[in-house]
Design an enzyme around this catalytic site. Structure first.
Site, PDB file in Angstrom:
ATOM      1  N   ASP A  63       5.957   4.707   5.069  1.00  0.00           N
ATOM      2  CA  ASP A  63       6.599   4.032   5.827  1.00  0.00           C
ATOM      3  C   ASP A  63       6.850   2.783   5.141  1.00  0.00           C
ATOM      4  O   ASP A  63       7.619   1.686   5.599  1.00  0.00           O
ATOM      5  CB  ASP A  63       6.394   3.827   7.215  1.00  0.00           C
ATOM      6  N   HIS A  64       6.103   2.371   4.019  1.00  0.00           N
ATOM      7  CA  HIS A  64       6.382   1.084   3.166  1.00  0.00           C
ATOM      8  C   HIS A  64       6.699   1.413   1.741  1.00  0.00           C
ATOM      9  O   HIS A  64       6.952   0.240   1.178  1.00  0.00           O
ATOM     10  CB  HIS A  64       4.914   0.656   3.065  1.00  0.00           C
ATOM     11  N   HIS A 115       4.741  -4.529  11.179  1.00  0.00           N
ATOM     12  CA  HIS A 115       5.313  -3.855  12.262  1.00  0.00           C
ATOM     13  C   HIS A 115       5.320  -4.695  13.353  1.00  0.00           C
ATOM     14  O   HIS A 115       4.789  -5.803  13.726  1.00  0.00           O
ATOM     15  CB  HIS A 115       4.290  -2.712  12.475  1.00  0.00           C
ATOM     16  N   HIS A 146      -7.630  -0.723   5.521  1.00  0.00           N
ATOM     17  CA  HIS A 146      -6.542   0.275   6.216  1.00  0.00           C
ATOM     18  C   HIS A 146      -6.268   1.274   5.227  1.00  0.00           C
ATOM     19  O   HIS A 146      -6.231   2.483   5.465  1.00  0.00           O
ATOM     20  CB  HIS A 146      -4.977  -0.559   6.255  1.00  0.00           C
ATOM     21  N   HIS A 153       1.320   4.057   1.804  1.00  0.00           N
ATOM     22  CA  HIS A 153       1.996   4.509   3.012  1.00  0.00           C
ATOM     23  C   HIS A 153       3.449   4.854   2.721  1.00  0.00           C
ATOM     24  O   HIS A 153       4.063   3.759   2.385  1.00  0.00           O
ATOM     25  CB  HIS A 153       1.465   4.034   4.306  1.00  0.00           C
ATOM     26  N   HIS A 184       0.939  -1.263   0.054  1.00  0.00           N
ATOM     27  CA  HIS A 184      -0.105   0.049  -0.114  1.00  0.00           C
ATOM     28  C   HIS A 184       0.825   1.319  -0.186  1.00  0.00           C
ATOM     29  O   HIS A 184       2.154   1.264   0.041  1.00  0.00           O
ATOM     30  CB  HIS A 184      -0.955   0.019   1.147  1.00  0.00           C
ATOM     31  N   ASP A 236      -0.218  -3.649   6.503  1.00  0.00           N
ATOM     32  CA  ASP A 236      -0.805  -3.187   7.550  1.00  0.00           C
ATOM     33  C   ASP A 236      -2.111  -3.485   7.575  1.00  0.00           C
ATOM     34  O   ASP A 236      -2.977  -2.852   8.295  1.00  0.00           O
ATOM     35  CB  ASP A 236      -0.923  -1.535   7.398  1.00  0.00           C
TER      36      ASP A 236
HETATM   37 ZN   LIG Z   1       0.039   1.871   6.345  1.00  0.00          ZN
END
Ligand SMILES: [Zn+2]
Length: 258
Positions: free
Chosen positions: A58-59, A168, A113, A56, A54, A130
């Site tokens: 941090d990915h 995570h 998410h 985001h 996805h 996530d």
């Molecule tokens: Zn995420």
């Protein structure tokens, strides 16, 4: 046979590394290029592909740097214009053989998410970004509670020995909330003991088996009478569907626990 290894990133992310006994390697959701490049340098592996679940940051934040280091890199991800740099846009029903591997991975669309979140599943491993966490699940950002509930139901229907490769290290905090929902659960008490010891030894608590999630993760237990009763107590009303139970649990954790 797909070998998996979590590369820690930031404070609590895991970037999953996939290998098959050759020099080729694939990573999932590289939010940061540095720990990936360092791992590749130390092991002598060559990055052939990236899987993105996805959009985001941090990915995805490491994508540019990895693509610069490996110009032939294939980057598989969901059909979403918020993710620049994909070479292969994939969705539900697609089966991919990531560049450099022989294992095939099926793509599942698991929105909730985010609206375009996908997961990859193959050789008994699930790369779920996530969507599902050990003993928990992602928050709802630009998807909906109903979507996330349905996505988790689909994940729950995978074979019970599937290994859930979460993105995570949130497990101990999630187990604390799970204990609010099911304070009498012996399975939870045992998992808290096991995972606390792992963290004290600085070891990851993931991957976890889907069987363990089915017995301890409240967000996969929305049809359990005790979980339903706890969710109804928070909501202050009767809840008639698994999706309503899920939504109450997610709101309860958002509002009172996190
Ligand atoms: Zn995420």
């Amino acid at each position: 046979m797909l070998d998996i290894h979590p590369i820690p990133a930031f404070s609590d992310n895991y970037i999953w590394l996939l290998t098959e006994g050759t020099k080729n390697a694939v990573v999932v959701d590289p939010g940061d290029a540095d720990p990936v490049l360092e791992h590749l340098r130390c092991t002598g592996l060559r990055l052939t592909a990236v899987l993105i679940t996805h959009h985001h940051y941090d990915h995805t934040g490491g994508l540019d740097e990895l693509a610069a280091a490996y110009p032939e890199l294939r980057v598989y991800g969901p059909r979403d214009s918020r993710i620049p740099g994909l070479t292969d846009q994939v969705g539900e029903g697609d089966s991919i053989q990531p560049s450099g591997l022989t294992t095939r991975l099926d793509v599942m669309e698991v929105p909730g998410h985010t609206s375009s979140h996908i997961a990859f599943v193959g050789d008994g491993k699930l790369f779920c970004g996530d969507t599902l966490f050990a003993a928990g699940c992602g928050r709802v950002f630009d998807g909906t509670f109903e979507q996330l509930s349905h996505s988790l139901e689909r994940i729950a229907a995978l074979p019970a020995d599937t290994l859930c490769c979460c993105a995570h290290e949130y497990t101990l905090a999630n187990l604390g909330f799970a204990k609010w929902v099911e304070p009498q659960s012996k399975a939870l008490t045992e998992r808290i003991d096991t995972d606390t010891q792992l963290r004290q030894a600085s070891k990851p608590t993931v991957p976890s088996s889907l069987a363990l999630e089915l017995s301890t993760n409240p967000f996969l237990r929305t049809q359990d009478p005790g979980v339903i009763a706890a969710a109804e107590n928070f909501a202050g009303k009767r809840l008639s569907t698994p999706s309503e139970v899920f939504t109450a649990l997610r709101r309860w954790k958002d509002e009172k626990y996190d």
